[in-house]
Design a protein around this motif. Sequence first.
Motif, mmCIF file in Angstrom:
data_model
loop_
_atom_site.group_PDB
_atom_site.id
_atom_site.type_symbol
_atom_site.label_atom_id
_atom_site.label_comp_id
_atom_site.label_asym_id
_atom_site.label_seq_id
_atom_site.Cartn_x
_atom_site.Cartn_y
_atom_site.Cartn_z
ATOM 1 N N UNK A 45 0.833 -1.192 0.000
ATOM 2 C CA UNK A 45 0.000 0.000 0.000
ATOM 3 C C UNK A 45 0.872 1.247 0.000
ATOM 4 N N UNK A 46 1.912 1.257 0.815
ATOM 5 C CA UNK A 46 2.806 2.414 0.850
ATOM 6 C C UNK A 46 3.523 2.599 -0.470
ATOM 7 N N UNK A 47 3.910 1.474 -1.074
ATOM 8 C CA UNK A 47 4.566 1.556 -2.379
ATOM 9 C C UNK A 47 3.618 2.149 -3.418
ATOM 10 N N UNK A 48 2.334 1.779 -3.326
ATOM 11 C CA UNK A 48 1.355 2.309 -4.259
ATOM 12 C C UNK A 48 1.210 3.828 -4.075
ATOM 13 N N UNK A 49 1.155 4.287 -2.811
ATOM 14 C CA UNK A 49 1.019 5.713 -2.541
ATOM 15 C C UNK A 49 2.228 6.471 -3.051
ATOM 16 N N UNK A 50 3.443 5.901 -2.821
ATOM 17 C CA UNK A 50 4.673 6.552 -3.304
ATOM 18 C C UNK A 50 4.673 6.649 -4.825
ATOM 19 N N UNK A 51 4.235 5.559 -5.496
ATOM 20 C CA UNK A 51 4.188 5.591 -6.966
ATOM 21 C C UNK A 51 3.208 6.642 -7.456
ATOM 22 N N UNK A 52 2.062 6.764 -6.738
ATOM 23 C CA UNK A 52 1.074 7.757 -7.157
ATOM 24 C C UNK A 52 1.638 9.174 -6.999
ATOM 25 N N UNK A 53 2.340 9.427 -5.892
ATOM 26 C CA UNK A 53 2.934 10.751 -5.672
ATOM 27 C C UNK A 53 3.984 11.046 -6.735
ATOM 28 N N UNK A 54 4.817 10.018 -7.030
ATOM 29 C CA UNK A 54 5.850 10.222 -8.043
ATOM 30 C C UNK A 54 5.221 10.522 -9.399
ATOM 31 N N UNK A 55 4.161 9.753 -9.747
ATOM 32 C CA UNK A 55 3.515 9.969 -11.050
ATOM 33 C C UNK A 55 2.887 11.356 -11.112
ATOM 34 N N UNK A 56 2.307 11.814 -9.970
ATOM 35 C CA UNK A 56 1.709 13.135 -9.936
ATOM 36 C C UNK A 56 2.748 14.225 -10.162
ATOM 37 N N UNK A 57 3.928 14.073 -9.566
ATOM 38 C CA UNK A 57 4.979 15.078 -9.749
ATOM 39 C C UNK A 57 5.551 15.044 -11.158
ATOM 40 N N UNK A 58 5.636 13.827 -11.704
ATOM 41 C CA UNK A 58 6.116 13.726 -13.094
ATOM 42 C C UNK A 58 5.135 14.404 -14.046
ATOM 43 N N UNK A 59 3.823 14.175 -13.810
ATOM 44 C CA UNK A 59 2.809 14.823 -14.659
ATOM 45 C C UNK A 59 2.875 16.339 -14.510
ATOM 46 N N UNK A 60 3.113 16.797 -13.293
ATOM 47 C CA UNK A 60 3.227 18.239 -13.087
ATOM 48 C C UNK A 60 4.423 18.815 -13.832
ATOM 49 N N UNK A 61 5.562 18.069 -13.781
ATOM 50 C CA UNK A 61 6.754 18.537 -14.495
ATOM 51 C C UNK A 61 6.506 18.569 -16.005
ATOM 52 N N UNK A 62 5.794 17.535 -16.509
ATOM 53 C CA UNK A 62 5.485 17.513 -17.945
ATOM 54 C C UNK A 62 4.602 18.700 -18.324
ATOM 55 N N UNK A 63 3.618 19.011 -17.441
ATOM 56 C CA UNK A 63 2.734 20.141 -17.738
ATOM 57 C C UNK A 63 3.513 21.449 -17.796
ATOM 58 N N UNK A 64 4.482 21.607 -16.862
ATOM 59 C CA UNK A 64 5.315 22.819 -16.887
ATOM 60 C C UNK A 64 6.126 22.897 -18.176
ATOM 61 N N UNK A 153 14.924 19.290 -13.937
ATOM 62 C CA UNK A 153 15.850 18.183 -13.652
ATOM 63 C C UNK A 153 16.154 18.082 -12.161
ATOM 64 N N UNK A 154 16.337 19.233 -11.518
ATOM 65 C CA UNK A 154 16.606 19.214 -10.080
ATOM 66 C C UNK A 154 15.409 18.667 -9.309
ATOM 67 N N UNK A 155 14.200 19.038 -9.728
ATOM 68 C CA UNK A 155 13.000 18.512 -9.059
ATOM 69 C C UNK A 155 12.891 17.002 -9.231
ATOM 70 N N UNK A 160 13.386 11.513 -6.782
ATOM 71 C CA UNK A 160 14.031 10.202 -6.680
ATOM 72 C C UNK A 160 14.760 10.042 -5.350
ATOM 73 N N UNK A 161 15.411 11.131 -4.882
ATOM 74 C CA UNK A 161 16.121 11.081 -3.603
ATOM 75 C C UNK A 161 15.140 10.890 -2.446
ATOM 76 N N UNK A 162 14.011 11.585 -2.496
ATOM 77 C CA UNK A 162 13.003 11.452 -1.449
ATOM 78 C C UNK A 162 12.429 10.044 -1.418
ATOM 79 N N UNK A 163 12.193 9.478 -2.588
ATOM 80 C CA UNK A 163 11.670 8.121 -2.645
ATOM 81 C C UNK A 163 12.673 7.128 -2.048
#
Length: 294
Positions: A45-64, A153-155, A160-163
């Motif tokens: 479950x925690x792995x799923x939440x982490x993946x969702x957060x990572x995907x959300x940040x990746x989508x945000x970076x793509x939108x930017x 790139x820094x974000x 990745x470091x936070x994960x």
Amino acid sequence: MSRIIKKLILLSCLFPILLAAATTVDDPIPEKIDNLEKPLYSPFVERYVLDEIKQLRIDQAKSKQELLQQILDREHNSVDRAVAYATDTVTYFFYLIAAATSVLVLVGWTSIRDIKERVHSLADEEISKLIHEYEARLEMIEEQLQQKTQHIDENREEIELTQELQSLWLQAQQDDSPSNKITIYDEILKIRRDDCEAITYKANAVLELNEPQWAANLCHQALKIDPENSRAFYQLACAYTAMRQFDEALHFLIEALNRRESYLESIHDDPALQALVNHEVFSELPRLMGKETS
């Protein structure tokens, strides 16, 4: 479709927990917590939440990045329109000069060759000014785009470091061996040297290995980074209790209580402080606390 499947799997994992909670609503919550034999969550479950957060940040970076690309395209379109406008203006200006020149030739003002050279020189000067101006603007836009790309790139690296840090903390919580915990905390400190929380938790694991002096050194290292770290003071009290230095232990315990009063509830239940609690110097705690408060 894959995200729907993940959510269904998460619901299937949480369903037994919710069902157990629903069937025992009348039970006292503290007794249920005390009788727990395993965590109410799973690494899945925690792995799923982490993946969702990572995907959300990746989508945000793509939108930017897409937004920056749109801005750059619009700037390029503006530049093209400006250049076209300048070219048309120069052309019309050339026609106007040519007409005026024809009139002047007719009245004998100067020769056609001189007029043509003057028109070309004026046109070249205007075009050169426009070219230099828009080259400067394009360089500025390119520099801004490079800065945004570097920020993205820094974000990504920070994500990745936070994960990785979250994964190490999860391993430390699930491992019961103090030696293994110390190894994991060392890995965390390799990534972030000034992590006071990792240092204090490492000191706790060191105390479990009956190394109070080592634990005290770690706590003093944490206080150099964060002088107001209440957990470091509490661990110092435990370390000096283990070394039978009760006056020092009481001093650091008071420092911890002044910063977090919630420690007062766990003093009598903490095995690391039992020797201090049973010592006669502990009776001075209320008086010293009142003195520190005043």
